[in-house]
Design a protein around this motif. Structure first.
Motif, PDB file in Angstrom:
ATOM      1  N   TYR A  46       2.605 -19.012  -1.968  1.00  0.00           N
ATOM      2  CA  TYR A  46       3.607 -18.385  -2.823  1.00  0.00           C
ATOM      3  C   TYR A  46       3.271 -18.779  -4.256  1.00  0.00           C
ATOM      4  N   GLY A  47       3.144 -17.787  -5.132  1.00  0.00           N
ATOM      5  CA  GLY A  47       2.758 -18.077  -6.511  1.00  0.00           C
ATOM      6  C   GLY A  47       3.809 -17.614  -7.503  1.00  0.00           C
ATOM      7  N   PHE A  48       3.924 -18.368  -8.608  1.00  0.00           N
ATOM      8  CA  PHE A  48       4.901 -18.034  -9.656  1.00  0.00           C
ATOM      9  C   PHE A  48       4.219 -18.064 -11.019  1.00  0.00           C
ATOM     10  N   ASP A  49       4.567 -17.093 -11.848  1.00  0.00           N
ATOM     11  CA  ASP A  49       4.178 -17.118 -13.264  1.00  0.00           C
ATOM     12  C   ASP A  49       5.105 -16.136 -13.981  1.00  0.00           C
ATOM     13  N   ILE A  50       5.247 -16.320 -15.296  1.00  0.00           N
ATOM     14  CA  ILE A  50       6.188 -15.461 -16.024  1.00  0.00           C
ATOM     15  C   ILE A  50       5.472 -14.391 -16.854  1.00  0.00           C
ATOM     16  N   GLN A  51       4.121 -14.397 -16.831  1.00  0.00           N
ATOM     17  CA  GLN A  51       3.411 -13.421 -17.675  1.00  0.00           C
ATOM     18  C   GLN A  51       2.833 -12.270 -16.840  1.00  0.00           C
ATOM     19  N   PRO A  52       3.199 -11.022 -17.200  1.00  0.00           N
ATOM     20  CA  PRO A  52       2.668  -9.880 -16.457  1.00  0.00           C
ATOM     21  C   PRO A  52       1.125  -9.868 -16.437  1.00  0.00           C
ATOM     22  N   MET A  53       0.511 -10.324 -17.530  1.00  0.00           N
ATOM     23  CA  MET A  53      -0.955 -10.331 -17.567  1.00  0.00           C
ATOM     24  C   MET A  53      -1.519 -11.263 -16.489  1.00  0.00           C
ATOM     25  N   ALA A  54      -0.855 -12.388 -16.284  1.00  0.00           N
ATOM     26  CA  ALA A  54      -1.293 -13.337 -15.252  1.00  0.00           C
ATOM     27  C   ALA A  54      -1.197 -12.677 -13.875  1.00  0.00           C
ATOM     28  N   LEU A  55      -0.121 -11.947 -13.663  1.00  0.00           N
ATOM     29  CA  LEU A  55       0.063 -11.281 -12.367  1.00  0.00           C
ATOM     30  C   LEU A  55      -1.069 -10.284 -12.117  1.00  0.00           C
ATOM     31  N   GLU A  56      -1.367  -9.476 -13.141  1.00  0.00           N
ATOM     32  CA  GLU A  56      -2.436  -8.467 -13.005  1.00  0.00           C
ATOM     33  C   GLU A  56      -3.774  -9.122 -12.680  1.00  0.00           C
ATOM     34  N   ILE A  57      -4.111 -10.155 -13.468  1.00  0.00           N
ATOM     35  CA  ILE A  57      -5.415 -10.818 -13.303  1.00  0.00           C
ATOM     36  C   ILE A  57      -5.513 -11.458 -11.913  1.00  0.00           C
ATOM     37  N   THR A  58      -4.454 -12.151 -11.511  1.00  0.00           N
ATOM     38  CA  THR A  58      -4.492 -12.879 -10.227  1.00  0.00           C
ATOM     39  C   THR A  58      -4.527 -11.899  -9.053  1.00  0.00           C
ATOM     40  N   GLN A  59      -3.717 -10.844  -9.151  1.00  0.00           N
ATOM     41  CA  GLN A  59      -3.699  -9.855  -8.066  1.00  0.00           C
ATOM     42  C   GLN A  59      -5.084  -9.236  -7.900  1.00  0.00           C
ATOM     43  N   GLU A  60      -5.710  -8.902  -9.031  1.00  0.00           N
ATOM     44  CA  GLU A  60      -7.035  -8.275  -8.993  1.00  0.00           C
ATOM     45  C   GLU A  60      -8.064  -9.230  -8.362  1.00  0.00           C
ATOM     46  N   LEU A  67      -8.337 -11.615  -0.268  1.00  0.00           N
ATOM     47  CA  LEU A  67      -7.453 -12.717   0.122  1.00  0.00           C
ATOM     48  C   LEU A  67      -5.980 -12.425  -0.217  1.00  0.00           C
ATOM     49  N   ALA A  68      -5.704 -11.167  -0.582  1.00  0.00           N
ATOM     50  CA  ALA A  68      -4.347 -10.864  -1.056  1.00  0.00           C
ATOM     51  C   ALA A  68      -3.309 -10.917   0.062  1.00  0.00           C
ATOM     52  N   SER A  69      -3.741 -10.716   1.317  1.00  0.00           N
ATOM     53  CA  SER A  69      -2.743 -10.581   2.397  1.00  0.00           C
ATOM     54  C   SER A  69      -1.981 -11.884   2.646  1.00  0.00           C
ATOM     55  N   GLN A  70      -2.606 -13.035   2.353  1.00  0.00           N
ATOM     56  CA  GLN A  70      -1.902 -14.300   2.619  1.00  0.00           C
ATOM     57  C   GLN A  70      -1.203 -14.865   1.380  1.00  0.00           C
ATOM     58  N   VAL A  71      -1.088 -14.021   0.338  1.00  0.00           N
ATOM     59  CA  VAL A  71      -0.492 -14.510  -0.919  1.00  0.00           C
ATOM     60  C   VAL A  71       0.673 -13.622  -1.325  1.00  0.00           C
ATOM     61  N   GLU A  72       1.751 -14.250  -1.785  1.00  0.00           N
ATOM     62  CA  GLU A  72       2.876 -13.509  -2.354  1.00  0.00           C
ATOM     63  C   GLU A  72       3.093 -14.015  -3.773  1.00  0.00           C
ATOM     64  N   LEU A  73       2.922 -13.111  -4.729  1.00  0.00           N
ATOM     65  CA  LEU A  73       3.044 -13.510  -6.137  1.00  0.00           C
ATOM     66  C   LEU A  73       4.380 -13.034  -6.692  1.00  0.00           C
ATOM     67  N   PHE A  74       5.031 -13.916  -7.447  1.00  0.00           N
ATOM     68  CA  PHE A  74       6.319 -13.568  -8.060  1.00  0.00           C
ATOM     69  C   PHE A  74       6.200 -13.698  -9.568  1.00  0.00           C
ATOM     70  N   LEU A  75       6.606 -12.658 -10.261  1.00  0.00           N
ATOM     71  CA  LEU A  75       6.648 -12.709 -11.722  1.00  0.00           C
ATOM     72  C   LEU A  75       8.001 -13.318 -12.089  1.00  0.00           C
ATOM     73  N   GLU A  76       8.102 -14.600 -11.875  1.00  0.00           N
ATOM     74  CA  GLU A  76       9.394 -15.287 -12.010  1.00  0.00           C
ATOM     75  C   GLU A  76       9.171 -16.710 -12.490  1.00  0.00           C
ATOM     76  N   ASN A  77      10.201 -17.236 -13.119  1.00  0.00           N
ATOM     77  CA  ASN A  77      10.213 -18.621 -13.569  1.00  0.00           C
ATOM     78  C   ASN A  77      10.206 -19.561 -12.345  1.00  0.00           C
ATOM     79  N   HIS A  78       9.306 -20.534 -12.366  1.00  0.00           N
ATOM     80  CA  HIS A  78       9.245 -21.439 -11.197  1.00  0.00           C
ATOM     81  C   HIS A  78      10.546 -22.237 -11.011  1.00  0.00           C
ATOM     82  N   GLN A  79      11.335 -22.336 -12.060  1.00  0.00           N
ATOM     83  CA  GLN A  79      12.623 -23.040 -11.936  1.00  0.00           C
ATOM     84  C   GLN A  79      13.519 -22.356 -10.888  1.00  0.00           C
ATOM     85  N   LYS A  80      13.263 -21.010 -10.719  1.00  0.00           N
ATOM     86  CA  LYS A  80      14.109 -20.247  -9.787  1.00  0.00           C
ATOM     87  C   LYS A  80      13.424 -20.016  -8.451  1.00  0.00           C
TER      88      LYS A  80
END
Ligand SMILES: C[S@@+](CC[C@H](N)C(=O)[O-])C[C@H]1O[C@@H](n2cnc3c(N)ncnc32)[C@H](O)[C@@H]1O
Length: 188
Positions: A46-60, A67-80
């Motif tokens: 389970y991954g967290f980051d608040i920057q859309p650019m990070a999400l795009e780069i990591t997903q790609e 390896l995307a099937s075993q990962v769930e990425l959230f564009l969210e603050n890790h505090q939550k």
């Protein structure tokens, strides 16, 4: 060996296929990719980051490496993170990584901050399984870095040392701006 590689080296023999892991700051996805390789298709990252650019780069990156099937990425603050993780993960997570600071080659104004980092670290301790690891890497070279390092040290001082073991990795002790790493093990 870089400080990021040191963290991977430590976790290499600890994470097993099928394990559950968390990347609290996925950034460009290097730690997420490492975790995804280690947990395999039977595991989860389970991954967290608040920057859309990070999400795009990591997903790609994950899709490129298949390896995307075993990962769930959230564009969210890790505090939550508790609001996004499946229920009942407390005591079940093998490894949690936090690579604090800013996303390299981007806006240095978007940085991790103690007011959200420390609650996320508290949540992480509760999520770890026995012998699970929380690895926190702190960078000091940017504005706000040393304040965050001070806050993390105070947080470490409050950890229950009967339940957790703390090991430090300070690769260049003479350089006050060199990154610092803490490896926290939940003993039972
Ligand atoms: C040093 S970078 C992480 C590098 C990453 N581990 C990698 O492998 O590329 C720090 C990241 O923390 C993210 N970040 C900052 N505040 C955050 C927050 N409150 N919650 C989640 N991510 C945050 C930034 O957007 C940045 O991508």
């Amino acid at each position: 060996m870089s400080i990021v590689q040191k963290a991977h080296q430590h976790l290499k023999h600890i994470i097993k296929p099928g394990d559950i892991t968390i990347d609290g700051t996925f950034g460009k996805g290097y730690d997420t990719l490492f975790l995804a390789e280690k947990v395999g298709v039977a595991g989860k990252v389970y991954g967290f980051d608040i920057q859309p650019m990070a999400l795009e780069i990591t997903q790609e990156l994950l899709e490129k490496k298949n390896l995307a099937s075993q990962v769930e990425l959230f564009l969210e603050n890790h505090q939550k993170m508790q609001n996004f993780l499946p229920r009942g993960l407390e005591g079940k997570v093998k490894a949690i990584m936090f690579n604090l600071g800013y996303l390299p080659q981007t806006d240095k104004k978007v940085i991790t901050k103690p007011e959200t980092t420390l609650p996320a670290l508290d949540l992480s301790l509760a999520l770890l399984c026995p012998q699970g690891r929380l690895i926190v890497t702190v960078y000091l070279g940017h504005k706000g870095g040393s304040e965050e390092w001070e806050a993390v040290q105070l947080w470490i001082d409050r950890i229950d040392l009967e339940q957790f073991k703390v090991a430090y990795e300070f690769p260049q002790p003479q350089d006050p701006t060199a990154p610092k790493q803490m490896i926290i093990t939940k003993m039972f």
